[in-house]
Design an enzyme around this catalytic site. Structure first.
Site, PDB file in Angstrom:
ATOM      1  N   ARG A  89       0.706  -1.339   0.075  1.00 54.75           N
ATOM      2  CA  ARG A  89      -0.170   0.081   0.002  1.00 54.75           C
ATOM      3  C   ARG A  89       0.815   1.280  -0.109  1.00 54.75           C
ATOM      4  NH1 ARG A  89      -4.044  -0.058   4.766  1.00 54.75           N
ATOM      5  NH2 ARG A  89      -5.168  -1.469   3.520  1.00 54.75           N
ATOM      6  N   CYS A 103     -14.235  -1.732   5.556  1.00 51.37           N
ATOM      7  CA  CYS A 103     -13.185  -0.995   4.796  1.00 51.37           C
ATOM      8  C   CYS A 103     -13.938  -0.090   3.599  1.00 51.37           C
ATOM      9  CB  CYS A 103     -12.318  -1.875   3.918  1.00 51.37           C
ATOM     10  SG  CYS A 103     -11.451  -2.674   5.423  1.00 51.37           S
ATOM     11  N   LYS A 155      -6.435   7.225  12.026  1.00 49.15           N
ATOM     12  CA  LYS A 155      -6.642   7.780  10.822  1.00 49.15           C
ATOM     13  C   LYS A 155      -6.966   9.154  10.933  1.00 49.15           C
ATOM     14  CE  LYS A 155      -8.025   3.350   8.904  1.00 49.15           C
ATOM     15  NZ  LYS A 155      -9.186   2.413   8.381  1.00 49.15           N
ATOM     16  N   CYS A 164      -7.816 -10.579   0.517  1.00 47.92           N
ATOM     17  CA  CYS A 164      -8.097 -10.147   1.867  1.00 47.92           C
ATOM     18  C   CYS A 164      -8.407 -11.478   2.758  1.00 47.92           C
ATOM     19  CB  CYS A 164      -9.325  -9.248   2.006  1.00 47.92           C
ATOM     20  SG  CYS A 164      -9.658  -8.694   3.634  1.00 47.92           S
ATOM     21  N   ARG A 208      -1.784   6.321   9.759  1.00 43.47           N
ATOM     22  CA  ARG A 208      -2.411   5.867   8.578  1.00 43.47           C
ATOM     23  C   ARG A 208      -2.324   6.933   7.555  1.00 43.47           C
ATOM     24  NH1 ARG A 208      -4.277   0.792   7.877  1.00 43.47           N
ATOM     25  NH2 ARG A 208      -3.635  -0.425   9.773  1.00 43.47           N
ATOM     26  N   CYS A 212     -15.279  -3.013  -0.842  1.00 44.84           N
ATOM     27  CA  CYS A 212     -13.966  -3.204  -0.537  1.00 44.84           C
ATOM     28  C   CYS A 212     -13.277  -4.489  -1.149  1.00 44.84           C
ATOM     29  CB  CYS A 212     -13.909  -3.726   0.815  1.00 44.84           C
ATOM     30  SG  CYS A 212     -14.415  -5.280   1.109  1.00 44.84           S
ATOM     31  N   LYS A 257      -4.285   1.526  14.805  1.00 38.24           N
ATOM     32  CA  LYS A 257      -4.186   2.198  13.609  1.00 38.24           C
ATOM     33  C   LYS A 257      -4.787   3.448  13.921  1.00 38.24           C
ATOM     34  CE  LYS A 257      -6.614  -0.281  10.991  1.00 38.24           C
ATOM     35  NZ  LYS A 257      -7.597  -1.111   9.874  1.00 38.24           N
ATOM     36  N   CYS A 300     -16.460  -8.032   5.062  1.00 33.33           N
ATOM     37  CA  CYS A 300     -16.822  -8.610   6.226  1.00 33.33           C
ATOM     38  C   CYS A 300     -17.058  -7.160   7.275  1.00 33.33           C
ATOM     39  CB  CYS A 300     -15.438  -9.171   6.979  1.00 33.33           C
ATOM     40  SG  CYS A 300     -14.175  -8.040   7.433  1.00 33.33           S
TER      41      CYS A 300
HETATM   42  C1  SRM Z   1      -8.041  -1.214   0.385  1.00 31.82           C
HETATM   43  C2  SRM Z   1      -9.020  -1.028   1.633  1.00 31.82           C
HETATM   44  C3  SRM Z   1     -10.342  -1.302   1.104  1.00 31.82           C
HETATM   45  C4  SRM Z   1     -10.669  -0.655  -0.233  1.00 31.82           C
HETATM   46  O1  SRM Z   1     -11.055  -1.588  -1.065  1.00 31.82           O
HETATM   47  O2  SRM Z   1     -10.276   0.309  -0.672  1.00 31.82           O
HETATM   48  C5  SRM Z   1      -8.822  -1.877   3.045  1.00 31.82           C
HETATM   49  C6  SRM Z   1      -8.393  -3.196   3.036  1.00 31.82           C
HETATM   50  C7  SRM Z   1      -8.255  -3.890   4.073  1.00 31.82           C
HETATM   51  N1  SRM Z   1      -8.195  -3.480   5.372  1.00 31.82           N
HETATM   52 FE1  SRM Z   1      -9.464  -1.731   5.743  1.00 31.82          FE
HETATM   53  N2  SRM Z   1      -9.276  -1.174   4.003  1.00 31.82           N
HETATM   54  C8  SRM Z   1      -9.248   0.237   3.470  1.00 31.82           C
HETATM   55  C9  SRM Z   1      -9.969   1.134   4.328  1.00 31.82           C
HETATM   56  C10 SRM Z   1     -10.600   1.091   5.442  1.00 31.82           C
HETATM   57  C11 SRM Z   1     -11.654   1.985   6.092  1.00 31.82           C
HETATM   58  C12 SRM Z   1     -12.228   3.088   5.483  1.00 31.82           C
HETATM   59  C13 SRM Z   1     -11.321   4.196   6.054  1.00 31.82           C
HETATM   60  O3  SRM Z   1     -10.175   4.313   6.801  1.00 31.82           O
HETATM   61  O4  SRM Z   1     -11.613   5.364   5.448  1.00 31.82           O
HETATM   62  C14 SRM Z   1     -12.042   1.293   7.320  1.00 31.82           C
HETATM   63  C15 SRM Z   1     -12.952   1.818   8.527  1.00 31.82           C
HETATM   64  C16 SRM Z   1     -12.578   2.798   9.301  1.00 31.82           C
HETATM   65  C17 SRM Z   1     -11.860   2.247  10.429  1.00 31.82           C
HETATM   66  O5  SRM Z   1     -10.519   2.213  10.418  1.00 31.82           O
HETATM   67  O6  SRM Z   1     -12.556   2.108  11.313  1.00 31.82           O
HETATM   68  C18 SRM Z   1     -11.213   0.186   7.472  1.00 31.82           C
HETATM   69  C19 SRM Z   1     -11.323  -0.849   8.513  1.00 31.82           C
HETATM   70  C20 SRM Z   1     -10.341  -2.033   8.499  1.00 31.82           C
HETATM   71  C21 SRM Z   1     -10.176  -3.045   9.906  1.00 31.82           C
HETATM   72  C22 SRM Z   1     -11.315  -2.533  10.972  1.00 31.82           C
HETATM   73  C23 SRM Z   1     -10.384  -1.608  11.875  1.00 31.82           C
HETATM   74  C24 SRM Z   1     -11.174  -1.579  13.322  1.00 31.82           C
HETATM   75  O7  SRM Z   1     -10.846  -0.598  14.208  1.00 31.82           O
HETATM   76  O8  SRM Z   1     -12.019  -2.637  13.694  1.00 31.82           O
HETATM   77  C25 SRM Z   1      -9.473  -3.917   9.708  1.00 31.82           C
HETATM   78  C26 SRM Z   1      -9.067  -5.010  10.258  1.00 31.82           C
HETATM   79  C27 SRM Z   1      -8.049  -4.769  11.422  1.00 31.82           C
HETATM   80  O9  SRM Z   1      -7.479  -3.575  11.415  1.00 31.82           O
HETATM   81  O10 SRM Z   1      -7.878  -5.448  12.248  1.00 31.82           O
HETATM   82  C28 SRM Z   1      -8.943  -3.496   8.053  1.00 31.82           C
HETATM   83  C29 SRM Z   1      -7.999  -4.594   7.692  1.00 31.82           C
HETATM   84  C30 SRM Z   1      -7.739  -4.411   6.066  1.00 31.82           C
HETATM   85  C31 SRM Z   1      -6.827  -5.313   5.429  1.00 31.82           C
HETATM   86  C32 SRM Z   1      -5.596  -4.729   5.358  1.00 31.82           C
HETATM   87  C33 SRM Z   1      -7.120  -6.558   5.869  1.00 31.82           C
HETATM   88  C34 SRM Z   1      -5.932  -7.248   6.681  1.00 31.82           C
HETATM   89  O11 SRM Z   1      -5.929  -6.630   8.228  1.00 31.82           O
HETATM   90  O12 SRM Z   1      -5.142  -8.179   6.534  1.00 31.82           O
HETATM   91  C35 SRM Z   1      -7.616  -5.101   4.136  1.00 31.82           C
HETATM   92  C36 SRM Z   1      -6.440  -5.412   2.860  1.00 31.82           C
HETATM   93  C37 SRM Z   1      -7.425  -6.195   1.737  1.00 31.82           C
HETATM   94  C38 SRM Z   1      -6.617  -6.165   0.435  1.00 31.82           C
HETATM   95  O13 SRM Z   1      -6.513  -7.362  -0.101  1.00 31.82           O
HETATM   96  O14 SRM Z   1      -6.355  -5.368  -0.008  1.00 31.82           O
HETATM   97  N3  SRM Z   1      -9.704  -2.517   7.864  1.00 31.82           N
HETATM   98  N4  SRM Z   1     -10.248  -0.039   6.326  1.00 31.82           N
HETATM   99  C39 SRM Z   1      -8.819   0.471   2.151  1.00 31.82           C
HETATM  100  C40 SRM Z   1      -7.537   1.033   2.075  1.00 31.82           C
HETATM  101  C41 SRM Z   1      -7.466   2.359   2.667  1.00 31.82           C
HETATM  102  C42 SRM Z   1      -6.072   2.992   2.726  1.00 31.82           C
HETATM  103  O15 SRM Z   1      -5.572   3.020   1.510  1.00 31.82           O
HETATM  104  O16 SRM Z   1      -5.434   2.929   3.807  1.00 31.82           O
HETATM  105  S1  SF4 Z   2     -13.990  -4.942   5.087  1.00 28.15           S
HETATM  106 FE1  SF4 Z   2     -13.150  -6.861   5.741  1.00 28.15          FE
HETATM  107  S2  SF4 Z   2     -13.235  -7.988   3.755  1.00 28.15           S
HETATM  108 FE2  SF4 Z   2     -13.172  -5.952   3.060  1.00 28.15          FE
HETATM  109  S3  SF4 Z   2     -11.105  -5.354   2.808  1.00 28.15           S
HETATM  110 FE3  SF4 Z   2     -11.856  -4.804   4.781  1.00 28.15          FE
HETATM  111  S4  SF4 Z   2     -11.135  -6.432   5.951  1.00 28.15           S
HETATM  112 FE4  SF4 Z   2     -11.062  -7.288   3.933  1.00 28.15          FE
END
Ligand code: SRM
Ligand code: SF4
Ligand SMILES: Cc1cc2nc3c(=O)[nH]c(=O)nc-3n(C[C@H](O)[C@H](O)[C@H](O)COP(=O)(O)OP(=O)(O)OC[C@H]3O[C@@H](n4cnc5c(N)ncnc54)[C@H](O)[C@@H]3O)c2cc1C
Ligand SMILES: Cc1cc2nc3c(=O)[nH]c(=O)nc-3n(C[C@H](O)[C@H](O)[C@H](O)COP(=O)(O)O)c2cc1C
Lengths: 585, 604
Positions: free
Chosen positions: A86, A488, A220, A445, A155, A439, A218, A484
């Site tokens: 990333r 995201c 943000k 993922c 981030r 997502c 994390k 899930c």
């Molecule tokens: C690529 C992306 C989704 C997309 O389709 O664009 C993404 C993809 C993933 N997110 Fe996310 N998140 C992405 C934005 C978000 C957002 C939206 C935002 O931040 O505006 C959220 C919700 C906001 C938040 O943080 O609450 C988000 C909440 C999560 C979470 C839940 C965090 C939590 O506090 O519960 C995880 C899981 C974790 O961190 O344990 C996670 C984890 C992940 C991971 C890295 C899975 C992992 O931990 O192994 C995913 C990678 C999948 C892949 O194959 O690429 N991602 N993730 C976004 C990348 C953002 C970036 O460029 O940095």
């Molecule tokens: S929402 Fe869940 S399934 Fe989708 S990218 Fe984030 S961690 Fe993976």
């Protein structure tokens, strides 16, 4: 420090009382671990468990192709490990030169695809272990890195992608960049491991701000420029809402804290939370404020239970006022009252738009942010050609779309010709797709429970049919799918959202606010497509018949009493009221 | 021989010679043989002046008889045992040795020696017999003027160096002054009859001599065939129908290989094996291939034919009893006769060997039949040119110690196209494509005493590429079951890391658990230059030599042409460089490893 605050689970405690990740970070020698030796190990295409966690701080995630995980297990082969990389791209702005390099690296090492993310950056997928260094060094050639793109740190910093005022955008984007540069880790590990730099012996603290254990989780940060709420400021740990004077010049920011989407179905105590607006700061206090807010989370955040470590839980555990007071104490001044602001939408405006100084910005709808060459639609090739002639910038939007910014009027025909030649264009795209996010989910993922990106086209088509039936095809309705509950795609503020539970099974959420100011509610759990479509047909039917002019689907469901007042809706209604009132003030 | 020679050699006076010549003229072959043995055996008596008439009473002890076999896959051993039993049966006192265990010192005292040896690779002896050959063909070999011998050479006429190992022994014993008891007999894969008649003639002859001599003998062997108790319940001739438990492809997607993992159920078979042993598969031809051959001949697949006294349908006979792909020189002879085709005619005989080989590589049985049609062909005439279908051997990739009564195999299907037709190996394709879990396959255990884990805790270094990894999986299962963590080192080579790292997750687990000490891999098609096992050996030369110095046992398994020679060469180089030895000394060092059974190879 504030003695009134309970310190039983934060960084003040001895390591052995804290969660395992804290020890791991602490003993990692500032994120070095054994990553470098892991990279040359030939017996596995992956890395050690600990190194995998540490590599996240370097913007790299080990994954495996889940489509063939079971097949490989039966073949007695290890999972098909590859890595997601990333990029750190504050504000989502990149130059044509950088684009060309990203394109080149994606073709070389990234399975000929690039992914635009919901936080305005690029992801490479399918990168092999031995290709990690070449990829990261390639990025370095064009002054890009992947530092802190993931991990327990600050981030990627977001910024509204396409405000009417180009100058204001430039200023805010610049602030996003400088703030990002300020909040990332300082450790030399990244340069040593990926660029092969010698480790320099130094007496000074390697992480003056973070220390050995970095953040509890994390963190943000995002800048938003009303009336657009494209970044979903209420979902940020630290949201900065730009405030301009009568002259349109940037004065400062309303500060919103404690937003987050992530929840878990196994953990009833987890929940999405909308950020609270706690006051205003002049723009020259920006860095100081970020430091103050982040340091409060660093010092008080829960390091015993990782599932309660996000800032939103710290705030709810200690109390908003306590946290706000602590922030002000560290700032040495109290925050000014929040200034009025007003949002209209969290979506993008797709297509050509005059950018104010004689040129155009073109916003391309990129479904799920996926860039690749498909029969009939060669996005990668087309955009590479554009990058070859484009003099302006590219901007990635929080809705996974792409803006070709500052196109001189005379260039427009050439750009249009290239788009046409590669089958790129949104002529056919429905209002639903223009406001849809999915997502990544499967196959890369590791946390995905159901399809998202790969399901969106099918699902959208089926919903479009329903909309057509009710004459709602032109109605902008936000649709967000997450594989899930982590959310995201920021699903919990969408008017229609699916979050994955199991293959083919989702929780259906309805009633989010059109500009991200209100959480939606679960309507069906563990439901298959048929049940989901039935419920949508029913509710959209009600909407088609009962909506008042200009009323959005989400609002309608609340007003029409489709939801009986939810017991736990206190926060969301509070937020709603607050947002509206602030707007009215 | 001419009379004159005898004079000049002073062997006989003219008078004596005339007696002999007169006598010779009057003798029947049997009498002649008796006379030769008589004189040969009684020279001492003659000198004592006892006179011919007195001879019978003065009969000295009979000559010693030794049977030596050199084998890899057991045929020579089996034949040696049968021969020994037959000889004992006839009152002789044979001693039976595997060349691998034979004490070279004894050679100079041997009197009658019967040798059965097979050929491998480039006309090489069987692995275990290499030491014997090196001694016999080397400078230290003694002159053997008193030795009488005969050689039975096992081979496969489709190989360039047909029965070469046997020929070498025959040649060398001549040079050393030994005399032939009987001309060498070269056997193709269907060696049963020629081997039997060779044995028959020799046993008759030696028994006759012994009888005439009246020398009483010690019976070392039971007069009957080996007691059933000793024999395994199932063997090559009586294979066990083993149910197939699993048959899966273990090379990942996008692989350029297609390696299969086969699991067979041995429960209730009474079959036992040790890591390093191989499993024999009594394969059957692809029915489609049979059909193609049958309609090329225009024969009726249902036509009844007699095979070894059993009456079968032609199609079934071709499917189960004969090699119908690769054609042997015998088939060329046979088909030349039947078709009268000049093109085949000129491919016959020793002189045409090279041309024939080239032709046979490009023309399998069906191709020859198609190209040279024979009208009014009789089924028997077709079969007469074919060789019996041989069982195929596969290194066993599992250990009984792991718990289950199973045998696992790692199989590389042989596929190729010839004359625009997709064709493939009989057994490997049967295993890869024609059997499903639930089917049964006739199998037997082919022990390999020369590829065994050390009894003690000596370090082991295992080198293998491709399916050559198979026995090491057995080794490690065995070590794991025994909780053995003595030093072990595995080198593995294949094409691509991501798809071809056979049993990857198992090695990883064994590395974690300490059952496997270390592992080096070489993938030749992952870009940045072709890297093979021998390259990894060189990278680790210092370590590797240190291991050898500490008494490590070295194992090599896999392709006889692609892997074994390079590894062997590299080994010598490493010993030379690391041990500061010249080529000679390094080769000697490696030779010693072999004779100490510390350098064992299972190559095919
Ligand atoms: C690529 C992306 C989704 C997309 O389709 O664009 C993404 C993809 C993933 N997110 Fe996310 N998140 C992405 C934005 C978000 C957002 C939206 C935002 O931040 O505006 C959220 C919700 C906001 C938040 O943080 O609450 C988000 C909440 C999560 C979470 C839940 C965090 C939590 O506090 O519960 C995880 C899981 C974790 O961190 O344990 C996670 C984890 C992940 C991971 C890295 C899975 C992992 O931990 O192994 C995913 C990678 C999948 C892949 O194959 O690429 N991602 N993730 C976004 C990348 C953002 C970036 O460029 O940095
Ligand atoms: S929402 Fe869940 S399934 Fe989708 S990218 Fe984030 S961690 Fe993976
Ligand atoms: C001790 C021992 C252990 C072994 N262990 C294993 C093992 O673990 N795994 C394994 O896979 N194999 C192993 N083998 C090899 C195995 O026994 C068989 O030889 C192999 O599987 C091929 O047998 P087949 O019946 O499939 O092919 P066959 O029917 O014997 O066909 C092979 C023949 O096809 C012909 N042929 C091949 N390619 C072409 C071409 N391009 N053009 C014309 N003709 C061609 C050649 O004449 C070749 O000899 C082992 C062999 C031995 C002796
Ligand atoms: C890998 C391999 C290589 C062989 N190479 C030759 C050869 O070069 N010349 C030959 O005449 N026979 C060759 N043969 C045939 C064997 O000599 C023949 O199968 C013989 O019956 C084996 O006898 P054994 O079981 O005693 O070793 C080869 C067989 C195998 C399996």
């Amino acid at each position: 420090m504030n003695d009134a605050i309970d310190r039983s689970n934060d960084v003040s405690q001895p390591l052995d009382r804290l969660g395992p990740d804290e020890r791991l970070k602490h003993d990692s020698d500032y994120l070095r671990g054994t990553i470098d030796t892991g990279l040359i190990d030939r017996i596995s295409g992956g890395v050690r468990f600990e190194d995998n966690k540490l590599m996240k701080f370097h913007g790299i995630y080990q994954q495996d192709d889940r489509d063939i995980r079971d097949e490989r297990r039966r073949q007695k082969l290890e999972p098909a490990y590859t890595f997601m990389v990333r990029v750190r791209l504050p504000g989502g702005v990149c130059t044509p030169e950088q684009w060309l390099k990203l394109d080149e690296l994606a073709r070389l090492h990234g399975g000929e695809t690039l992914r635009l993310t919901t936080r305005q950056t690029f992801q490479f997928h399918w990168v092999l272990k031995e290709d990690l260094r070449p990829t990261i060094q390639g990025l370095h050639d064009v002054l890009l890195d992947t530092i802190a793109a993931c991990g327990d740190d600050s981030r990627g910093v977001m910024a509204t992608a396409d405000p009417d005022d180009g100058a204001l955008h430039a200023e805010v984007a610049a602030l996003a960049k400088s703030l990002s540069d300020h909040v990332i880790p300082r450790t030399g590990a990244y340069h040593e491991i990926w660029y092969g730099k010698e480790r320099v012996a130094t007496s000074e603290e390697e992480e003056p701000f973070y220390g050995r254990t970095y953040m509890p989780r994390k963190f943000k940060i995002g800048f938003v420029i009303p009336p657009s709420n494209d970044i979903d400021v209420y979902s940020q740990d630290l949201g900065l809402i730009a405030v301009t004077g009568a002259d349109g010049a940037l004065q400062g920011f309303n500060v919103a804290i404690g937003g987050g989407m992530g929840r878990s179905d196994q953990d009833p105590g987890s929940y999405p939370r909308l950020a609270d607006v706690i006051g205003f700061i002049p723009k020259d206090r920006l860095v100081a404020t970020a430091d103050a807010v982040m340091s409060v989370q660093r010092d008080y955040g829960n390091r015993v239970d990782r599932s309660r470590a996000r800032f939103k839980y710290t705030i709810d555990a200690k109390g908003l006022d306590v946290i706000k007071a602590e922030i002000e104490r560290r700032l040495g001044a109290s925050l000014e009252p929040a200034r009025p602001f007003h949002f209209t939408s969290n979506g993008d405006v797709i297509g050509w738009r005059e950018n104010g100084d004689g040129g155009f910005n073109l916003t391309l709808l990129i479904l799920s942010g996926r860039l690749s060459n498909r029969p009939g639609k060669a996005l990668l090739d087309g955009l590479r050609e554009i990058a070859n002639i484009h003099r302006g910038k590219f901007r990635l939007t929080p809705n996974q779309n792409l803006i070709v910014a500052d196109i001189p009027a005379r260039e427009r025909p050439r750009i249009e010709a290239i788009l046409a030649a590669h089958g790129i264009g949104e002529a056919g795209a429905s209002a639903l797709r223009r406001n849809a996010i999915a997502c990544v989910a499967l196959p890369t993922c590791p946390l995905a429970m159901a399809e998202a990106e790969r399901y969106l086209p099918d699902f959208a088509a089926k919903v479009e049919a329903i909309l057509a039936e009710y004459g709602l095809s032109e109605e902008p309705i936000t649709l967000r799918i997450s594989g899930c509950p982590n959310g995201c795609s920021r699903p919990y503020v969408a008017e229609i959202a699916l979050t994955g539970r199991a293959p083919g099974k989702y929780t259906l959420w309805l009633g989010g606010g059109f500009h991200g100011e209100r959480l939606n509610r679960p309507v069906l759990d563990n439901a298959g497509e048929a049940a989901i479509l039935a419920t949508l047909a029913e509710t959209l039917g009600l909407y088609a018949r009962g909506r008042s002019p200009g009323e959005h689907f989400g609002y309608f469901l609340h007003r029409s009493g489709y939801f009986e007042p939810a017991r736990d809706s206190a926060t969301e209604d509070a937020v709603l009221v607050r947002a509206e009132s602030v707007a009215r003030a | 021989m001419t009379i004159a020679q005898h004079f000049h050699e002073g062997a006989l006076t003219l008078e004596q010679w005339q007696h002999v010549e007169a006598l010779a003229g009057s003798l029947s072959p049997v009498q002649a043989r008796w006379i030769s043995g008589y004189f040969a055996g009684l020279d001492a008596g003659l000198l004592r002046g006892g006179g011919v008439a007195a001879a019978p009473d003065a009969a000295p002890a009979g000559r010693t008889l030794t049977i030596l076999y050199g084998t890899e896959t057991g045929n020579a051993r089996d034949l040696g045992k049968t021969l020994a039993a037959a000889a004992a049966e006839r009152g002789l006192a044979p001693r039976l040795f595997d060349m691998a265990d034979y004490k070279m010192r004894q050679l100079k005292d041997e009197e009658d020696l019967l040798v059965i040896v097979s050929t491998y690779g480039e006309g090489d002896p069987p692995q275990p017999a290499i030491g014997f050959f090196e001694f016999l063909e080397g400078r230290r070999a003694p002159l053997l003027p008193n030795l009488r011998y005969s050689v039975l050479a096992l081979g496969d006429s489709t190989y360039e160096k047909y029965c070469e190992a046997g020929k070498r022994i025959d040649r060398r014993l001549q040079e050393l002054g030994a005399a032939r008891l009987h001309d060498r007999v070269d056997c193709d894969l269907d060696y049963e009859e020629p081997a039997a008649s060779w044995s028959g003639v020799l046993v008759d002859q030696l028994a006759a001599e012994g009888a005439e001599r009246g020398a009483e003998v010690v019976r070392l062997f039971p007069t009957a065939a080996p007691a059933p108790a000793a024999a395994p319940a199932h063997d090559k001739r009586n294979p066990f129908p083993a149910p197939v438990l699993d048959a899966i492809r273990i090379t990942g997607r996008h692989s350029t290989k297609d390696t299969r993992h086969i699991e067979l159920d041995l429960a209730g078979s009474g079959l036992a094996y040790a890591p390093g042993d191989a499993l024999g598969i009594v394969a059957a031809n692809d029915p489609d291939a049979v059909a193609r051959l049958i309609d090329a001949t225009g024969l009726d697949g249902g036509a009844a034919v007699a095979v070894k006294g059993e009456s079968l349908g032609l199609a079934e006979a071709l499917e189960r009893r004969f090699e119908i792909a690769i054609a042997s020189p015998r088939f060329v002879d046979q088909w030349a006769k039947l078709s009268g085709a000049a093109d085949l005619e000129k491919l016959r005989g020793e002189a045409a060997a090279a041309a024939r080989r080239a032709f046979l590589h490009g023309h399998h049985v069906v191709d020859i039949v198609r190209r040279f049609p024979v009208s009014g062909l009789e089924p028997e005439a077709l079969l007469a040119g074919l060789r019996p279908l041989q069982p195929r051997l596969y290194s066993i990739a599992s250990s009984l110690a792991a718990g289950a009564e199973e045998a696992h195999l790692t199989v590389a299907p042989v596929r190729y196209s010839l004359h625009g037709e997709e064709r493939g190996g009989v057994a490997s394709l049967q295993l890869a494509e024609r059997v499903q879990p639930g089917d049964v396959l006739p199998v037997y255990v082919q022990a390999n005493p020369h590829f065994k884990l050390p009894k003690d805790d000596a370090p082991i270094v295992m080198l293998g590429a491709g399916t050559g990894i198979a026995p090491y999986r057995a080794f490690l299962q065995e070590r794991e079951a025994a909780g053995r963590t003595s030093p072990s080192w595995l080198f593995f080579g294949e094409r691509n890391f991501r798809s071809d790292f056979l049993y990857q997750s198992e090695w990883q687990a064994w590395l974690k658990g300490g059952t496997l000490g270390r592992m080096d891999v070489a993938f030749s098609r992952d870009g940045n230059g072709k890297v093979y096992v021998q390259h990894r050996m060189l990278e680790q030369a210092k370590e590797l030599y240190a291991w050898l110095e500490e008494g490590a046992h070295l194992y090599v398994c896999g392709d006889a042409n692609a892997l074994a020679p390079d590894v062997h060469e590299t080994l010598i180089r490493i010993v030379a460089e690391q041990g500061g030895k010249d080529r000679e000394a390094a080769e000697e060092y490696v030779r010693r490893l072999t004779s100490d059974h510390r350098y064992q190879r299972d190559v095919y």
